[in-house]
Design an enzyme around this catalytic site. Structure first.
Site, PDB file in Angstrom:
ATOM      1  N   SER A 216       0.846  -1.192   0.000  1.00  0.00           N
ATOM      2  CA  SER A 216       0.000   0.000   0.000  1.00  0.00           C
ATOM      3  C   SER A 216       0.883   1.244   0.000  1.00  0.00           C
ATOM      4  CB  SER A 216      -0.940  -0.023   1.211  1.00  0.00           C
ATOM      5  OG  SER A 216      -1.913   0.990   1.097  1.00  0.00           O
ATOM      6  N   ASN A 217       0.337   2.373   0.401  1.00  0.00           N
ATOM      7  CA  ASN A 217       1.103   3.631   0.449  1.00  0.00           C
ATOM      8  C   ASN A 217       0.679   4.418   1.681  1.00  0.00           C
ATOM      9  OD1 ASN A 217      -1.256   5.312  -0.285  1.00  0.00           O
ATOM     10  ND2 ASN A 217      -1.104   4.178  -2.220  1.00  0.00           N
TER      11      ASN A 217
END
Ligand code: C5P
Length: 413
Positions: A216-217
């Site tokens: 993810s980020n």
């Protein structure tokens, strides 16, 4: 408590009636005052059995009113209290509303300051019923609530749970944050986006590696949630498609998604008849090519693991294709988080993705970007116009974006 633009300079008339939930109205009056509203409080005789006018005066810094036959002090348009209070108000909110007050309001009785003021008022009426035991389900109460709703009153449904009596059922006054959200919705009914359907995405997508891991980020989703709230404050119907679990703004339809693929499906479905789509989500560009069905195990001699990533679909490009075919969504707003050549990259994104507005930010700037509560952005319009905004809270950035969305939609009409 952050200032709420919708409440600035507004006079709210908070009427408190005789329920044990009246103590919650003190917190509400305090939060409304902190958020920038001028709160005038009326207490019925029964309310004063639970709580005093002084309690409200202390948190609002304004007189609280109890008597029909006394002149008002200063600060109102006229010295006749019920007329002055009614004339000045943007909203009359009866919180909590007892069965007795609901019946009186429904019948148009006028035997105390609250009920006389309610007849003099021309502003919207909000009622938040609160009562113990099975009272809320009694046909007499149901009829009062229906009569008021039929006349256009905004009814905040009580919650289900434990009563002061120890019994359980529907009749509990919601907590302050929920009540605040409903007051915002009631005030927003006259906003520039009333009747408009706005879809907002928020958060970073999660791309599964196996049943327990994902890539993810750092997107927190805060900007997207602030946009949803700003759209609600402008009177829109809002669908919030999100990967994160922040408190959902009251009134938003919430759609939980995880991956880019799930977000794509939700966006296409919900924007198929939307006036505007605002893509604030940080969609992962890549995902693992295969998702292991079982948790990937390490062996004693495992030195490392190589993940092969494949491209994710670009949601905005798919929306562009849908729009070319159907004309929906009417307007599309994208974000660009850039770390270099911000304007050049943002411009090319605006054209490639056929956006009406692009919100560009430099994620290397210390005061802008993912986790914080502030952002520094430049708004790029399809006609080439550039509007740099100063460092602002994500709330104020959102309100500026929503103003632009309202102007774009108004130009279509
Ligand atoms: O191309 P880039 O990721 O920089 O573009 C950012 C904008 O495009 C954002 O509005 C983001 O929500 C959207 N986006 C998308 N689908 C992707 C990647 C980004 O819709 N796969």
């Amino acid at each position: 408590m952050e200032a709420i633009t919708l409440l600035q300079g507004k006079r709210l008339l908070l009427a408190v009636t005789g329920s044990i939930a009246a103590y919650k109205s003190v917190d509400l009056a305090s939060k409304l005052t902190q958020a920038g509203a001028q709160v005038d409080v009326i207490l019925t005789a029964a309310a004063q059995a639970f709580i005093t006018p002084l309690t409200f005066e202390a948190v609002t810094g304004r007189p609280a009113y109890t008597a029909l036959w006394e002149s008002a002090g200063g600060g109102l348009p006229t010295h006749i209290a019920h007329v002055g209070l009614a004339e000045a108000a943007a909203l009359l909110a009866v919180i909590p509303a007892t069965a007795n007050t609901l019946a009186k309001l429904a019948a148009g009785l006028a035997d105390d300051l609250l009920t006389v003021t309610a007849l003099a008022a021309r502003c919207p009426l909000l009622v938040a019923p609160a009562m113990d035991g099975g009272m809320y389900a009694h046909p007499a109460v149901v009829a009062s609530v229906q009569t008021l709703a039929g006349r256009g009153a905004y009814v905040v449904a009580p919650e289900t749970g434990r009563f002061a009596s120890g019994l359980s059922g529907q009749g509990r006054l919601p907590e302050t944050a929920t009540l605040l959200g409903h007051i915002r919705l009631a005030l927003a009914q006259a906003g520039p986006l009333r009747g408009r359907q706005i879809v907002v995405t928020a958060g970073g997508t999660r791309e599964a590696i196996d049943p327990v891991r994902f890539v993810s980020n750092h997107s927190s989703g805060k900007q997207g949630y602030a946009l949803a709230q700003a759209a609600l404050d402008a009177g829109a119907t809002v669908t919030l498609i999100s990967t994160v679990g922040l408190p959902v703004p009251v009134g938003a339809q919430f759609v939980a998604v995880d991956s880019a693929a799930a977000m794509l499906a939700a966006v296409l479905e919900h924007s198929a008849r939307a006036d505007a789509l605002i893509m604030a989500a940080a969609v992962a560009d890549f995902r693992p090519g295969t998702v292991a069905t079982q948790k990937i195990k390490k062996q004693e001699d495992t030195a490392g693991l190589t993940l092969e990533l494949v491209r994710n679909p670009d949601i905005l490009l798919q929306v562009k294709a849908q729009r070319e075919q159907t004309g929906w969504p009417r307007r599309v707003i994208g974000f660009a988080a850039e770390s270099e050549q911000v304007l050049a990259h943002a411009q090319s994104k605006l054209h490639r993705k056929a956006l009406d507005l692009l919100v560009a930010n430099d994620i290397t700037a210390p005061d802008a970007g993912f986790a914080g509560d502030t952002n520094r952005v430049i708004l790029l319009a399809a006609d080439g116009g550039q509007t740099p905004l100063p460092l602002l809270s994500k709330t104020l950035v959102s309100e500026a974006i929503i103003d632009r969305v309202a102007a774009l939609l108004a130009a279509d009409a």
